[in-house]
Write an enzyme that holds these catalytic residues in place. Structure first.
Site, PDB file in Angstrom:
ATOM      1  N   ASP A   8      55.975 147.974 -19.669  1.00 27.93           N
ATOM      2  CA  ASP A   8      57.130 148.623 -19.043  1.00 27.93           C
ATOM      3  C   ASP A   8      57.406 149.923 -19.782  1.00 27.93           C
ATOM      4  O   ASP A   8      57.623 149.926 -21.000  1.00 27.93           O
ATOM      5  CB  ASP A   8      58.342 147.693 -19.119  1.00 27.93           C
ATOM      6  CG  ASP A   8      59.427 148.073 -18.118  1.00 27.93           C
ATOM      7  OD1 ASP A   8      59.317 149.138 -17.492  1.00 27.93           O
ATOM      8  OD2 ASP A   8      60.393 147.292 -17.977  1.00 27.93           O
ATOM      9  N   ASP A 103      56.688 152.397 -12.874  1.00 28.87           N
ATOM     10  CA  ASP A 103      56.733 152.446 -14.340  1.00 28.87           C
ATOM     11  C   ASP A 103      56.480 151.108 -15.020  1.00 28.87           C
ATOM     12  O   ASP A 103      56.779 150.945 -16.209  1.00 28.87           O
ATOM     13  CB  ASP A 103      58.074 153.005 -14.810  1.00 28.87           C
ATOM     14  CG  ASP A 103      59.257 152.146 -14.370  1.00 28.87           C
ATOM     15  OD1 ASP A 103      59.060 151.224 -13.551  1.00 28.87           O
ATOM     16  OD2 ASP A 103      60.384 152.403 -14.846  1.00 28.87           O
ATOM     17  N   GLU A 104      55.940 150.130 -14.293  1.00 28.69           N
ATOM     18  CA  GLU A 104      55.606 148.859 -14.945  1.00 28.69           C
ATOM     19  C   GLU A 104      54.374 148.247 -14.296  1.00 28.69           C
ATOM     20  O   GLU A 104      54.099 148.468 -13.125  1.00 28.69           O
ATOM     21  CB  GLU A 104      56.784 147.884 -14.902  1.00 28.69           C
ATOM     22  CG  GLU A 104      57.214 147.493 -13.517  1.00 28.69           C
ATOM     23  CD  GLU A 104      58.313 146.443 -13.523  1.00 28.69           C
ATOM     24  OE1 GLU A 104      58.200 145.484 -14.319  1.00 28.69           O
ATOM     25  OE2 GLU A 104      59.254 146.573 -12.726  1.00 28.69           O
TER      26      GLU A 104
END
Length: 335
Positions: A8, A103-104
């Protein structure tokens, strides 16, 4: 034994903005729009979060909680560029990757010990590679399941690595608040608390049969999750399986509150066209049409309908969305 990573990126949108404007570092920053604009927070720096600002919060409320924050509209093209850089690094560590969002990501590193070292060594290598390639920080959770790894990466923030050893999943989860379990929202949290369930350990002590009777399919999924197992929704299937989007959506926030039927109708038409275009781009057909309505007091309602056939036609999507809206609208103003 599986080895699953959850990576993350830390305050991703804000961190990317800081790369291009270093003066933002160490300050309260909110990405999403101006302090007096309609819309919600897309991301907040850790300094802004100290004042209670969080993603999905209305921008005006964020400005009240943190009036000294720097408000930015954001740079979607830069976020996509840096998400691509992250993905390029991930490919050097495993071919089995599932991007959960911009974003992860989840990675399956099972059987890579001889190549990358033990899980902690591999995580530190990945951590350093992300930093060298992007200049950004990330947090990594490691365990035998996606669910526990996701919870672990959150516990490791910011800029940390946390490995939950095999066999220790339930013990790791037990003292955590029930909301830490992915998939438990405000409504399900309230229902669980009515049963005396506040910690994950409380949930784990209950019989799966009771949870199934009380909560149906959700109860069975929760019974597995409390023990650290992948169960339900995103956690079904294997990492890296080629799959099409499970849902396609677009939403719109008005610049000013409105109850004008014509403006609302035009917005529905525009959103239906965008959804239809994306369905056609993926060569997909949708059977479930879902609308979300947010009124000027920020109360939110959802409605949905399942069709007897799949569609990718704008006008068909619009007709169903309009019917759902007509049945639900009270005449109140929307944001």
């Amino acid at each position: 034994m599986r080895t699953i990573f959850h990576l993350d990126m830390d305050a991703f949108f804000v961190s990317v903005e800081e790369l291009f404007d270093p003066t933002l570092k160490g300050k309260a920053v909110v990405v999403g729009g101006g302090p007096n604009e309609r819309g919600v927070v897309s991301a907040a720096s850790y300094e802004a979060r100290k004042f209670g600002v969080h993603s999905a919060m209305p921008l005006r409320i964020a400005s009240q909680k943190c009036p000294h924050a720097i408000f930015l509209r954001g740079s979607p093209h830069r976020y996509r560029e840096y998400s691509g850089k992250v993905y390029d690094v991930l490919q050097r560590f495993s071919p089995k990757i599932a991007m959960a969002s911009i974003d992860e990501a989840y990675l399956d590193l099972t059987g890579t010990d001889r190549l990358l070292g033990n899980p902690m060594q591999a995580a530190h290598g990945l951590h350093q590679a992300i930093g060298a390639s992007t200049g950004l920080n990330c947090s990594i959770g490691i365990s035998t399941s996606r669910l526990v790894s996701k919870v672990a990466s959150d516990q490791a923030k910011p800029n940390g690595v946390l490995w939950v050893l095999p066999g220790g999943e339930a013990e790791f989860l037990a003292p955590l608040d029930i909301r830490r379990i992915p998939g438990v929202g405000k409504a399900s949290e309230q229902s669980l608390k009515e049963c005396g369930i506040r910690k994950v350990g409380d949930l784990a002590r209950l019989e799966p049969s009771f949870l199934e009777r009380r909560f149906g399919k959700l109860g069975m999924a929760l019974a597995g999750k409390a023990r650290g197992l992948d169960a339900g929704a995103w956690f079904d299937g294997d990492i890296g399986d080629a799959s099409d989007p499970k849902s396609i959506s677009h939403e719109h926030t008005f610049n000013e509150d409105t109850a004008q039927a014509g403006e609302i109708e035009a917005t529905f038409a525009h959103l239906s066209e965008k959804v239809g275009r994306r369905l056609r781009e993926h060569n997909l057909y949708a059977r479930n049409v879902h609308i979300k309505l947010r009124y000027s007091d920020f109360s939110t309602y959802t409605r949905s309908k399942t069709l007897d056939h799949g569609t990718q036609i704008d006008t068909e999507i619009l007709d169903v969305a309009r019917a759902l809206f007509d049945a639900a609208w009270t005449g109140a103003r929307f944001v």
